[in-house]
Design an enzyme around this catalytic site. Structure first.
Site, PDB file in Angstrom:
ATOM      1  N   LEU A 139     -11.715  47.444  22.733  1.00  6.92           N
ATOM      2  CA  LEU A 139     -10.605  46.815  23.672  1.00  6.92           C
ATOM      3  C   LEU A 139      -9.346  47.087  23.045  1.00  6.92           C
ATOM      4  CD1 LEU A 139     -10.730  45.132  26.228  1.00  6.92           C
ATOM      5  CD2 LEU A 139     -10.444  42.843  24.704  1.00  6.92           C
ATOM      6  N   GLY A 140      -8.841  48.334  22.727  1.00  7.85           N
ATOM      7  CA  GLY A 140      -7.733  48.571  22.453  1.00  7.85           C
ATOM      8  C   GLY A 140      -6.468  48.830  23.775  1.00  7.85           C
ATOM      9  N   ARG A 141      -5.627  49.588  23.592  1.00  3.34           N
ATOM     10  CA  ARG A 141      -4.681  49.583  24.718  1.00  3.34           C
ATOM     11  C   ARG A 141      -5.316  49.974  25.847  1.00  3.34           C
ATOM     12  NH1 ARG A 141      -1.611  51.710  20.237  1.00  3.34           N
ATOM     13  NH2 ARG A 141      -2.637  53.527  20.972  1.00  3.34           N
ATOM     14  N   ILE A 142      -6.096  51.017  25.900  1.00  2.00           N
ATOM     15  CA  ILE A 142      -6.596  51.653  27.134  1.00  2.00           C
ATOM     16  C   ILE A 142      -7.886  50.592  27.620  1.00  2.00           C
ATOM     17  CG2 ILE A 142      -7.809  53.494  28.208  1.00  2.00           C
ATOM     18  CD1 ILE A 142      -6.411  55.290  26.218  1.00  2.00           C
ATOM     19  N   THR A 160     -16.892  44.873  23.064  1.00  2.00           N
ATOM     20  CA  THR A 160     -17.367  45.028  21.800  1.00  2.00           C
ATOM     21  C   THR A 160     -16.229  45.724  21.187  1.00  2.00           C
ATOM     22  OG1 THR A 160     -19.136  45.305  20.572  1.00  2.00           O
ATOM     23  CG2 THR A 160     -18.901  47.021  22.090  1.00  2.00           C
ATOM     24  N   ALA A 217     -13.173  58.801  26.696  1.00  2.00           N
ATOM     25  CA  ALA A 217     -12.567  58.721  25.528  1.00  2.00           C
ATOM     26  C   ALA A 217     -12.964  60.081  24.588  1.00  2.00           C
ATOM     27  CB  ALA A 217     -13.395  57.627  24.696  1.00  2.00           C
ATOM     28  N   ARG A 218     -14.080  60.397  24.306  1.00  4.58           N
ATOM     29  CA  ARG A 218     -14.572  61.474  23.720  1.00  4.58           C
ATOM     30  C   ARG A 218     -16.060  61.813  23.906  1.00  4.58           C
ATOM     31  NH1 ARG A 218      -9.764  62.533  23.851  1.00  4.58           N
ATOM     32  NH2 ARG A 218      -8.378  63.323  22.093  1.00  4.58           N
ATOM     33  N   GLU A 246     -15.844  70.807  24.603  1.00  2.58           N
ATOM     34  CA  GLU A 246     -15.103  71.382  25.713  1.00  2.58           C
ATOM     35  C   GLU A 246     -14.562  72.589  25.532  1.00  2.58           C
ATOM     36  OE1 GLU A 246     -12.139  68.199  26.252  1.00  2.58           O
ATOM     37  OE2 GLU A 246     -13.859  66.767  26.619  1.00  2.58           O
ATOM     38  N   HIS A 264     -11.618  66.603  31.743  1.00  3.29           N
ATOM     39  CA  HIS A 264     -10.669  65.913  30.728  1.00  3.29           C
ATOM     40  C   HIS A 264      -9.428  65.584  31.285  1.00  3.29           C
ATOM     41  CE1 HIS A 264     -10.157  65.272  26.102  1.00  3.29           C
ATOM     42  NE2 HIS A 264      -9.006  64.423  26.739  1.00  3.29           N
ATOM     43  N   GLY A 266      -7.919  62.324  31.764  1.00  2.85           N
ATOM     44  CA  GLY A 266      -7.621  60.846  31.463  1.00  2.85           C
ATOM     45  C   GLY A 266      -5.919  60.911  31.663  1.00  2.85           C
TER      46      GLY A 266
HETATM   47  C1  DGY Z   1      -5.761  61.780  24.362  1.00  2.00           C
HETATM   48  O1  DGY Z   1      -4.487  61.307  24.558  1.00  2.00           O
HETATM   49  O2  DGY Z   1      -6.363  61.949  23.375  1.00  2.00           O
HETATM   50  C2  DGY Z   1      -6.421  62.497  25.448  1.00  2.00           C
HETATM   51  O3  DGY Z   1      -7.532  62.700  25.534  1.00  2.00           O
HETATM   52  C3  DGY Z   1      -5.416  63.569  26.148  1.00  2.00           C
HETATM   53  O4  DGY Z   1      -5.637  63.258  27.452  1.00  2.00           O
END
Ligand code: DGY
Length: 299
Positions: A139-142, A160, A217-218, A246, A264, A266
């Site tokens: 639960l950070g900024r994103i 969590t 995320a990753r 990727e 990817h 985001g």
């Molecule tokens: C990030 O900011 O790390 C993203 O994966 C890029 O879009």
């Protein structure tokens, strides 16, 4: 300050740099003592070829492919782009949740392939997003931006993370409990040695039948072969924007109806990517003036 950028980054901000060269890292073959700043996108930093480097500006918030400790040992600052991409990434997480739960992409294929031949009332049914339970891992900024959007969908929101916070946005659960309780799980932790493989085969097994995993995320946070096995079996659904290697996407996912795949995306809105470039250029200009960097990555 001589700046090397590994590609043309979007927007007008690069134009504020007076001495800029665009050169992909693969083409950096000889030592460049003139270069003091490097703009890249989560790529390994060739410190040995850049002896005068002062600052690395990472186009993105995640810096898992940058050896920040090695940069610090050489006195090189690393900056990234926190904040400006939260909304775009949270929007994409929601887009994937909606697409997966409501069969948007499957429906699109159904129409395009001419399979829609009977009444709408005989179509297959999907699962609601509204009033379901969303589990946010990180639960950070994103993650918080996702939780705020969830309020508009009347979602029950659990979260969590290692450090428990006092928040109205979501109820805390330990990771295993969250996975077992949520209808939708959305991942928002950085990739670190602590989070690599965090959602492993055992934890995937805790997810409820039909649950939806969203990853913006990753890829490395999830045990990808174990996830592929769960998806091939049809037990889970997923919206995946990120992958372990990727741009490689596991072949077995390509034909599955229960998975929505994006490359990817985001932060990939024009507005966000331009703001990311702006923030990096402002960091470089600050350092050039002798001021501290604006958004340093902790060493
Ligand atoms: C990030 O900011 O790390 C993203 O994966 C890029 O879009």
């Amino acid at each position: 300050m001589k700046v090397l950028a590994t590609r043309e980054y979007p927007g007008p901000a690069l134009g504020d740099l007076t001495d800029l060269e665009v050169l992909p890292l693969a083409q950096l073959e000889r030592t460049r003592p003139d270069v003091e700043a490097l703009i890249l996108a989560n790529e390994p930093v060739p410190l040995d070829l850049l002896p005068s480097l002062r600052i690395v500006a990472n186009f993105g918030v995640g810096y898992d492919r940058i050896d920040v400790a090695a940069c610090a040992r050489r006195g090189v600052d690393v900056v990234n782009t926190p904040g400006v991409l939260d909304a775009a990434t949270a929007d994409l997480a929601f887009a994937l949740m909606l697409a997966v739960r409501r069969h948007v992409v499957e429906g699109d294929r159904f129409v395009r392939t001419g399979a829609w031949t009977r009444s709408w009332a005989e179509g297959g049914l999907s699962d609601a997003v509204t009033r379901s339970t969303l589990g946010i891992v990180g639960l950070g900024r994103i993650g918080a931006a996702v939780a705020r959007r969830a309020q508009g969908f009347d979602l029950r929101v659990l979260y969590t993370q290692r450090r428990r916070v006092d928040t109205e946005l979501a109820e805390f659960r330990e990771l295993d409990a969250l996975l077992a309780e949520a209808d939708i799980v959305s991942l928002h932790v950085p990739l670190t040695p602590h989070t690599e493989g965090l959602v492993d085969a055992r934890r995937l097994g805790l997810l409820r039948d039909g649950a939806c995993l969203v990853n913006t995320a990753r890829g490395g946070i999830v045990d990808e072969p174990a996830l592929v096995a769960e998806l091939v079996s049809g037990r889970l659904r997923a919206g995946l924007d990120v992958f372990t290697n990727e741009p490689h996407v596991p072949e077995a996912l390509l034909g599955l109806p229960n998975v929505v795949l994006t490359p990817h995306l985001g932060s990939a809105t024009r507005q966000t990517r331009e703001a990311m470039t702006r923030l990096l250029v402002d960091n470089l200009l600050a350092v050039e003036r002798g001021d501290p960097p604006l958004t340093p990555v902790p060493a």
